[in-house]
Motif scaffolding. Structure first.
Motif, PDB file in Angstrom:
ATOM      1  N   ILE A   1      -1.379   9.969 -35.374  1.00  0.00           N
ATOM      2  CA  ILE A   1      -0.722   9.766 -34.090  1.00  0.00           C
ATOM      3  C   ILE A   1       0.195  10.924 -33.728  1.00  0.00           C
ATOM      4  O   ILE A   1       0.838  10.892 -32.674  1.00  0.00           O
ATOM      5  CB  ILE A   1       0.071   8.441 -34.075  1.00  0.00           C
ATOM      6  CG1 ILE A   1       1.184   8.444 -35.132  1.00  0.00           C
ATOM      7  CG2 ILE A   1      -0.849   7.256 -34.257  1.00  0.00           C
ATOM      8  CD1 ILE A   1       2.094   7.234 -35.040  1.00  0.00           C
ATOM      9  N   ASP A   2       0.242  11.936 -34.556  1.00  0.00           N
ATOM     10  CA  ASP A   2       1.056  13.115 -34.270  1.00  0.00           C
ATOM     11  C   ASP A   2       0.330  13.977 -33.232  1.00  0.00           C
ATOM     12  O   ASP A   2      -0.770  14.478 -33.497  1.00  0.00           O
ATOM     13  CB  ASP A   2       1.268  13.909 -35.553  1.00  0.00           C
ATOM     14  CG  ASP A   2       2.133  15.141 -35.348  1.00  0.00           C
ATOM     15  OD1 ASP A   2       2.509  15.423 -34.190  1.00  0.00           O
ATOM     16  OD2 ASP A   2       2.422  15.836 -36.341  1.00  0.00           O
ATOM     17  N   PRO A   3       0.901  14.177 -32.032  1.00  0.00           N
ATOM     18  CA  PRO A   3       0.201  14.951 -30.997  1.00  0.00           C
ATOM     19  C   PRO A   3      -0.151  16.373 -31.424  1.00  0.00           C
ATOM     20  O   PRO A   3      -1.124  16.945 -30.904  1.00  0.00           O
ATOM     21  CB  PRO A   3       1.199  14.957 -29.828  1.00  0.00           C
ATOM     22  CG  PRO A   3       2.080  13.775 -30.051  1.00  0.00           C
ATOM     23  CD  PRO A   3       2.188  13.639 -31.538  1.00  0.00           C
TER      24      PRO A   3
ATOM     25  N   LEU B   1      -6.737   2.692 -20.822  1.00  0.00           N
ATOM     26  CA  LEU B   1      -6.407   3.255 -22.128  1.00  0.00           C
ATOM     27  C   LEU B   1      -5.828   2.152 -23.006  1.00  0.00           C
ATOM     28  O   LEU B   1      -4.716   1.672 -22.775  1.00  0.00           O
ATOM     29  CB  LEU B   1      -5.422   4.406 -21.973  1.00  0.00           C
ATOM     30  CG  LEU B   1      -5.002   5.123 -23.249  1.00  0.00           C
ATOM     31  CD1 LEU B   1      -6.204   5.749 -23.952  1.00  0.00           C
ATOM     32  CD2 LEU B   1      -3.948   6.194 -22.944  1.00  0.00           C
ATOM     33  N   ASN B   2      -6.575   1.743 -24.026  1.00  0.00           N
ATOM     34  CA  ASN B   2      -6.167   0.662 -24.915  1.00  0.00           C
ATOM     35  C   ASN B   2      -5.169   1.174 -25.942  1.00  0.00           C
ATOM     36  O   ASN B   2      -5.436   2.162 -26.644  1.00  0.00           O
ATOM     37  CB  ASN B   2      -7.385   0.079 -25.644  1.00  0.00           C
ATOM     38  CG  ASN B   2      -8.590  -0.144 -24.746  1.00  0.00           C
ATOM     39  OD1 ASN B   2      -9.710   0.106 -25.155  1.00  0.00           O
ATOM     40  ND2 ASN B   2      -8.375  -0.584 -23.512  1.00  0.00           N
ATOM     41  N   VAL B   3      -4.000   0.525 -26.039  1.00  0.00           N
ATOM     42  CA  VAL B   3      -2.974   0.906 -27.006  1.00  0.00           C
ATOM     43  C   VAL B   3      -2.589  -0.326 -27.824  1.00  0.00           C
ATOM     44  O   VAL B   3      -2.899  -1.458 -27.453  1.00  0.00           O
ATOM     45  CB  VAL B   3      -1.736   1.514 -26.319  1.00  0.00           C
ATOM     46  CG1 VAL B   3      -2.131   2.755 -25.525  1.00  0.00           C
ATOM     47  CG2 VAL B   3      -1.048   0.509 -25.416  1.00  0.00           C
TER      48      VAL B   3
ATOM     49  N   ILE C   1       4.227   6.995 -28.734  1.00  0.00           N
ATOM     50  CA  ILE C   1       4.380   7.138 -27.284  1.00  0.00           C
ATOM     51  C   ILE C   1       4.127   8.576 -26.855  1.00  0.00           C
ATOM     52  O   ILE C   1       3.523   8.829 -25.805  1.00  0.00           O
ATOM     53  CB  ILE C   1       5.765   6.645 -26.832  1.00  0.00           C
ATOM     54  CG1 ILE C   1       5.876   5.123 -27.047  1.00  0.00           C
ATOM     55  CG2 ILE C   1       6.022   6.998 -25.378  1.00  0.00           C
ATOM     56  CD1 ILE C   1       7.149   4.503 -26.531  1.00  0.00           C
ATOM     57  N   ASN C   2       4.540   9.537 -27.672  1.00  0.00           N
ATOM     58  CA  ASN C   2       4.226  10.937 -27.369  1.00  0.00           C
ATOM     59  C   ASN C   2       2.719  11.174 -27.397  1.00  0.00           C
ATOM     60  O   ASN C   2       2.188  11.955 -26.597  1.00  0.00           O
ATOM     61  CB  ASN C   2       4.909  11.863 -28.370  1.00  0.00           C
ATOM     62  CG  ASN C   2       6.407  11.958 -28.143  1.00  0.00           C
ATOM     63  OD1 ASN C   2       6.908  11.641 -27.069  1.00  0.00           O
ATOM     64  ND2 ASN C   2       7.122  12.382 -29.172  1.00  0.00           N
ATOM     65  N   ARG C   3       2.039  10.526 -28.321  1.00  0.00           N
ATOM     66  CA  ARG C   3       0.569  10.646 -28.381  1.00  0.00           C
ATOM     67  C   ARG C   3      -0.072  10.038 -27.127  1.00  0.00           C
ATOM     68  O   ARG C   3      -0.995  10.622 -26.544  1.00  0.00           O
ATOM     69  CB  ARG C   3       0.060   9.944 -29.636  1.00  0.00           C
ATOM     70  CG  ARG C   3      -1.450   9.794 -29.714  1.00  0.00           C
ATOM     71  CD  ARG C   3      -2.149  11.104 -30.016  1.00  0.00           C
ATOM     72  NE  ARG C   3      -3.576  10.876 -30.197  1.00  0.00           N
ATOM     73  CZ  ARG C   3      -4.526  11.466 -29.475  1.00  0.00           C
ATOM     74  NH1 ARG C   3      -4.214  12.354 -28.564  1.00  0.00           N
ATOM     75  NH2 ARG C   3      -5.796  11.197 -29.690  1.00  0.00           N
ATOM     76  N   ILE C   4       0.440   8.892 -26.686  1.00  0.00           N
ATOM     77  CA  ILE C   4      -0.052   8.291 -25.448  1.00  0.00           C
ATOM     78  C   ILE C   4       0.208   9.245 -24.284  1.00  0.00           C
ATOM     79  O   ILE C   4      -0.658   9.456 -23.419  1.00  0.00           O
ATOM     80  CB  ILE C   4       0.615   6.922 -25.210  1.00  0.00           C
ATOM     81  CG1 ILE C   4       0.205   5.932 -26.304  1.00  0.00           C
ATOM     82  CG2 ILE C   4       0.258   6.372 -23.831  1.00  0.00           C
ATOM     83  CD1 ILE C   4       0.996   4.634 -26.295  1.00  0.00           C
ATOM     84  N   ALA C   5       1.399   9.836 -24.257  1.00  0.00           N
ATOM     85  CA  ALA C   5       1.745  10.769 -23.180  1.00  0.00           C
ATOM     86  C   ALA C   5       0.823  11.987 -23.188  1.00  0.00           C
ATOM     87  O   ALA C   5       0.488  12.537 -22.128  1.00  0.00           O
ATOM     88  CB  ALA C   5       3.199  11.198 -23.322  1.00  0.00           C
TER      89      ALA C   5
END
Length: 518
Positions: free
Chosen positions: A81-83, A121-123, A140-144
């Motif tokens: 999950i780390d962008p 986008l499924n989270v 949340i950064n990954r979602i962003a």
């Protein structure tokens, strides 16, 4: 290989970089701003979704589940999950043991030629709040990061609080002692471990994951706002998680809104959608708005999961009975002849959804629909036809897939097996890449598209739009051969080539106007 040379050619087309994404012209030059729920219109005569310039927006696209925290026997995350692991075009290794395919920037390059204007986008709650009260900023950064990719591709994003059978932490162990007709079952996805405490055994009736006493128990706790281990109610925790997303994206119109809860079940809670779900949604929405002053994006609310297998719900009340917030969209899932009996009429699920939304006084958007691959030419084709008849937007399940979570031998993806998760499925692409209006000036009255011939027709009425005013023009994505002729009546048209795709800007002269392609 079934498609031979033609498959290779299609893959080369869809994987090639484009000068500009389809839809980007509409999102940039038109500056559509935030979407909102508005007046009655469209072929079904129901409330519609509008952009800031008063144009109707269908939201047609696909579900993307590459951020879901799916079950694995070791309970580890499926993907990083780390962008930074995805920076500069990097793409971590895919985990074929889970349904979702790792989501990377190249996915949006592949979506560009297909004409989507949105993704659902499924989270996962389990990654958003891994411990009570702790919101994971990395996730949340990954979602962003993904929202940013969507913005560059000209796509809206609906953030979906996804779950299947409550949580990946509900799975059978030897201590559950399942006896027939109950069966042991694996976990799926959704809530964190600390919100998955149960006293009932994890055993699925006839193998149906939603008919699991532990699943039903945990859903009941959510709707009743039972205390979590830290003494705070589960509904309050859930609301805080949605608020954390809303706080991050409140100023970003790329995020069209938030689908509050995927396929909720409440078999153990006496009541109906109107007595259980609608009050729950109203309380969550009120809580989010209290925590995020000035919030103005859309909320998408779903009926109970029982609707997926019955094509029916029991909503006969107005949303205004529960909440004053109007930017809400009714978002059922329609799986006629996939989860319903095969003899059900194909328009039944859509007719009942239209009836529901008329009672609610809300716009209608189909959050999920789809079919097994063997039914692409029949069932899936009929779904798209019915959406055209009623003038609806919807999100196909699924973009990419390693293996279906219920039937490991069925692959529902636009891309995916049997040739691999990066290979396009030609028959599905032919259906999902459709000519349709991204934005409609005035009121859309009729819409038809034939995926076999590429013939498209739309009829609408509108006030005059000055030629060149892209912010108020109808914007049409044009699928199929570039030689297809575009004809308009009662309007003027300007064609735009975007890489290998085309869009048409249509400027109504005032009154009725029509567009025909092919």
């Amino acid at each position: 290989m079934r498609f031979g040379v033609r498959l290779a050619a299609t893959a080369a087309l869809l994987l090639s970089p484009l000068a500009m994404p389809s839809g980007a012209a509409a999102l940039s030059s038109s500056s559509p701003g935030f979407l909102h729920a508005g007046p009655v219109g469209g072929p079904a005569r129901i409330h519609q979704i509008y952009d800031a310039h008063g144009r109707q927006v269908l939201l047609r696209g696909v579900n993307v589940d590459g951020l879901v925290d799916y079950y694995r026997p070791d309970l580890r995350r499926s993907y990083p999950i780390d962008p930074t692991r995805y920076a500069r075009g990097a793409c971590p290794r895919n985990d074929p043991s889970v349904e979702g395919v790792v989501l990377c920037r190249r996915d949006f390059t592949q979506m560009r030629p297909l004409g989507y204007d949105s993704i659902r986008l499924n989270v996962s709650w389990s990654l958003l709040e891994p411990s009570p009260g702790h919101i994971d900023g990395r996730y949340i950064n990954r979602i962003a990061q993904v929202v940013g990719w969507a913005r560059s591709a000209g796509l809206y994003v609906i953030l979906d609080m996804h779950q299947d059978a409550w949580s990946k932490y509900l799975y059978s162990t030897p201590s559950d002692h399942c006896t027939a007709p109950y069966q042991p079952i694996r976990g799926y996805d959704g809530a964190p471990r600390w919100a998955s405490i149960h006293t009932q055994p994890v055993c699925a009736l006839n193998g149906t994951r939603e008919l699991d006493p532990a699943v039903e128990e945990d859903f009941a706790k959510l709707f009743q706002d039972a205390k979590a281990p830290d003494g705070v109610g589960l509904r309050e925790h859930f609301t805080a998680v949605v608020a954390a997303l809303a706080r991050r994206f409140r100023n970003d119109p790329t995020v069209a809104g938030y689908d509050l809860l995927n396929e909720p079940t409440f078999f153990k809670v006496p009541g109906t959608d109107a007595s259980v779900l609608l009050p729950f949604y109203a309380k969550v929405i009120a809580g989010v708005r209290h925590r995020v002053p000035g919030f103005r994006q859309l909320f998408f609310i779903e009926p109970g999961a029982l609707r997926d297998v019955s094509d029916r719900s029991n909503i006969t009340v107005s949303w205004s009975s529960y909440s004053r917030y109007r930017n809400v969209v009714y978002a059922p899932h329609v799986y006629t002849r996939t989860f319903t009996p095969r003899w059900f009429p194909m328009n039944g699920g859509y007719r009942s959804a239209v009836a529901d939304t008329r009672h609610l006084g809300l716009p209608l958007w189909v959050g999920e629909f789809g079919s097994n691959p063997a039914d692409t030419a029949t069932v899936l084709t009929a779904h798209y036809r019915e959406q055209d008849v009623f003038g609806l937007g919807g999100s196909l399940w699924l973009w990419k897939e390693n293996a279906n979570d219920i039937n490991s031998h069925a692959f529902w993806g636009v891309y995916g097996p049997p040739f691999g998760p990066g290979v396009p499925q030609r028959d599905r692409i032919r259906l999902t890449s459709r000519t349709y209006p991204l934005y409609t000036a005035g009121n859309l009255q009729r819409l038809t598209y034939d995926a076999t011939t590429g013939r498209f027709r739309m009829l609408a009425t509108a006030r005059p739009v000055p030629f060149g005013d892209a912010s108020r023009a109808t914007v049409l994505f044009i699928s199929g051969p570039s030689r297809s002729r575009v004809r308009v009546r009662g309007a003027r048209v300007r064609l735009i080539r975007l890489g290998r795709a085309r869009e048409a800007l249509v400027f109504p002269r005032g009154g009725a106007y029509s567009v025909a392609v092919g």
